[in-house]
Design an enzyme around this catalytic site. Structure first.
Site, PDB file in Angstrom:
ATOM      1  CB  VAL A 142      -0.705  -0.079   1.478  1.00  0.00           C
ATOM      2  CG1 VAL A 142      -1.162   1.479   1.221  1.00  0.00           C
ATOM      3  CG2 VAL A 142      -2.130  -1.030   1.040  1.00  0.00           C
ATOM      4  CB  THR A 143       3.165   3.504  -2.351  1.00  0.00           C
ATOM      5  OG1 THR A 143       2.147   3.601  -3.438  1.00  0.00           O
ATOM      6  CG2 THR A 143       3.411   1.765  -1.729  1.00  0.00           C
ATOM      7  CB  VAL A 144      -0.829   7.415  -1.971  1.00  0.00           C
ATOM      8  CG1 VAL A 144      -1.574   8.511  -1.819  1.00  0.00           C
ATOM      9  CG2 VAL A 144      -1.825   6.180  -0.812  1.00  0.00           C
ATOM     10  NE  ARG A 182      -2.681  13.817   5.418  1.00  0.00           N
ATOM     11  CZ  ARG A 182      -1.884  13.330   5.324  1.00  0.00           C
ATOM     12  NH1 ARG A 182      -1.867  11.924   4.639  1.00  0.00           N
ATOM     13  NH2 ARG A 182      -1.562  13.058   6.356  1.00  0.00           N
ATOM     14  NE  ARG A 183      -4.238  14.853  -5.371  1.00  0.00           N
ATOM     15  CZ  ARG A 183      -3.315  15.608  -6.449  1.00  0.00           C
ATOM     16  NH1 ARG A 183      -4.141  14.918  -7.824  1.00  0.00           N
ATOM     17  NH2 ARG A 183      -2.490  16.364  -5.823  1.00  0.00           N
ATOM     18  N   GLY A 184      -7.911  10.960   0.127  1.00  0.00           N
ATOM     19  CA  GLY A 184      -8.611  10.097  -0.699  1.00  0.00           C
ATOM     20  C   GLY A 184      -8.469   9.084  -1.589  1.00  0.00           C
ATOM     21  CG  LEU A 185      -5.408   9.555  -4.385  1.00  0.00           C
ATOM     22  CD1 LEU A 185      -4.030   8.893  -5.523  1.00  0.00           C
ATOM     23  CD2 LEU A 185      -7.136   8.945  -5.208  1.00  0.00           C
ATOM     24  CG  LEU A 186      -5.850   4.322   2.364  1.00  0.00           C
ATOM     25  CD1 LEU A 186      -5.194   2.715   0.909  1.00  0.00           C
ATOM     26  CD2 LEU A 186      -4.286   4.171   3.314  1.00  0.00           C
ATOM     27  CE1 TYR A 209      -3.595   0.917   5.290  1.00  0.00           C
ATOM     28  CE2 TYR A 209      -1.608   0.746   7.379  1.00  0.00           C
ATOM     29  CZ  TYR A 209      -2.087   0.333   5.634  1.00  0.00           C
ATOM     30  OH  TYR A 209      -1.384   0.749   4.540  1.00  0.00           O
ATOM     31  CG  PHE A 212       1.619 -10.291   5.578  1.00  0.00           C
ATOM     32  CD1 PHE A 212       0.596  -9.443   5.400  1.00  0.00           C
ATOM     33  CD2 PHE A 212       0.999 -10.826   6.999  1.00  0.00           C
ATOM     34  CE1 PHE A 212      -0.214  -9.097   5.794  1.00  0.00           C
ATOM     35  CE2 PHE A 212       0.368 -10.189   7.675  1.00  0.00           C
ATOM     36  CZ  PHE A 212      -0.742  -9.792   7.236  1.00  0.00           C
TER      37      PHE A 212
END
Length: 414
Positions: free
Chosen positions: A83-85, A91-95, A124, A414
């Site tokens: 998981v990366t942005v 801070r654009r809501g992608l995750l 999380y 993992f």
């Protein structure tokens, strides 16, 4: 322009790997060899990305996993990883978009829980995950430990043998399977895991150094323990050894095997420091030493995070040391696993069904995940203001039900 989040296409995988490297602050260059190696072990049907004008700016992947719950049952889990942005698109809501799609599909697939290893703590919880296991790492000052230097091998009729990677690939999976039938918190290890751990499959991004392997055989010849460790080559000015042994893996089916392997690695000539690797906080290691103060804690932190997707299935799968009844009001902002449930549990089994009764405890789904494997106390969560107790003594009842004799342990990243 609007950033699009979706499953990736085959042709986009190299760019996805570049974005992954960028997010983890690794050089943003991916060789064809590395791309081919990673692609062979990746199900593109569970790989998502965010794309801005065709360029990947966020990465997300999941895969099927088995998690051992209290009592030895294996839960179908969706393991979240990679998981990366990219720093240009934070801070654009992608995750959130990527996570919502994954959790909805995981529930549709019938997976009971979702798991991950959190690189950062604050992220999380807002998606319903809670820290479910804790890890501790010790550094052992061997000369201070007080072990008898004349002692040679186990004193219980067992023996320790040095083996090679081929032996580990033959013996390790069966041993790990036996351990997973008893140790809650463990996740499964597939064939590729053993190949990577023994150097048969080498990753271009991770230089390989051949380690040492040792197995413990009980008096009847069965393999009950496995140790993998590496050693450096450091000497002081006075020609005194200053070498460190770093444990990469130590799994043991019995306490005798665990004690024998720790004593072995702490008694190797020239080794003056042993780094334990990731262990459960109640590991035997410090207190099997004559002087437990020789083991200094160097890491103590959350490790495996858990997200419940099916509360009744999860609560019915595990065992309980005592008998009791609780009505739980579970809040889930995502609408995936919330509701009011009545748990009737005993050492003989448990049922968990929807309920219209008055709740004994109200808590977020992430707090229930934190309680689920028994690593945390409901009484403590109540004191922290992280759950509401509506019936006096309900938190104490929850502690009696949820907390087994030993803490959960997950050794694998993992």
């Amino acid at each position: 322009m609007t950033v699009e989040t979706r499953l990736i296409a085959e042709s986009e995988y190299p760019d996805w790997l570049r974005a992954l490297a960028t997010g983890f602050l690794r050089p943003p260059v991916v060789t064809d060899e590395e791309a081919a190696e990673r692609r062979a072990a990746t199900d593109l049907g569970r790989v998502r990305g965010a794309f801005d004008e065709g360029r990947c700016v966020a990465t997300f992947r999941s895969f099927g996993q088995q998690l051992t719950t209290v009592g030895g049952a294996r839960l179908a889990a969706s393991a979240v990883s990679n998981v990366t942005v990219s720093p240009t698109h934070r801070r654009r809501g992608l995750l959130g978009s990527l996570m919502d799609a994954e959790l909805s599909e995981a529930k549709e697939r019938g997976e009971t829980v979702s798991t991950l290893i959190a690189a950062e703590y604050p992220i999380y919880g807002r998606y319903g995950y809670g820290p479910a296991t804790t890890t501790t790492q010790w550094s052992v000052d061997v000369p201070r430990a007080g072990l008898d230097p004349r002692r040679s091998g186990p004193d219980d009729g067992g023996r320790i043998d040095l083996v090679d990677g081929t032996d580990v690939r033959k013996l390790g999976p069966e041993l790990h399977g036996r351990l997973a039938a008893a140790q809650h918190g463990l996740v499964d290890r597939d064939e590729r895991w053993w190949q990577v751990a023994t150097g048969l499959r080498r990753l271009a991004s991770h230089p390989w150094t051949e380690p040492f392997h040792a197995v413990y055989r009980s008096a009847d010849g069965s393999v009950d323990g496995l140790l993998t460790y590496a050693a450096d080559d450091e000497w002081g000015d006075a020609k005194q050894p200053l070498n460190t042994a770093t444990v990469r893996d130590l799994i043991a089916r019995t306490p005798a095997a665990e004690r024998a392997l720790w004593r072995f690695v702490c008694s190797i000539d020239w080794i003056v420091t042993v780094r334990s690797g990731y262990r459960a906080p109640d590991d035997l290691l410090p207190h099997l030493l004559p002087d437990p103060r020789a083991a200094r804690v160097v890491t103590h932190a959350d490790f495996l995070w858990l997200r419940l997707l099916d509360v009744p299935a999860a609560l019915e799968a595990r065992t309980y040391p005592t008998s009791g009844t609780l009505v739980l009001e579970v809040a889930d902002a995502a609408g995936l696993a919330g509701g009011r449930f009545r748990l009737d549990a005993s050492p003989d089994g448990a049922t968990c069904t929807p309920s219209s009764g008055s709740p004994d405890l109200t808590l977020e789904v992430g707090e229930l995940a934190t309680l689920y494997l028994g690593d945390e106390s409901a009484t403590r969560l109540s004191a922290l203001g992280r759950l509401d107790e509506h019936r006096s003594g309900a938190a104490k009842t929850a502690d009696g039900l949820f907390r087994p004799g030993r803490r959960p342990w997950c050794p694998d990243v993992f």
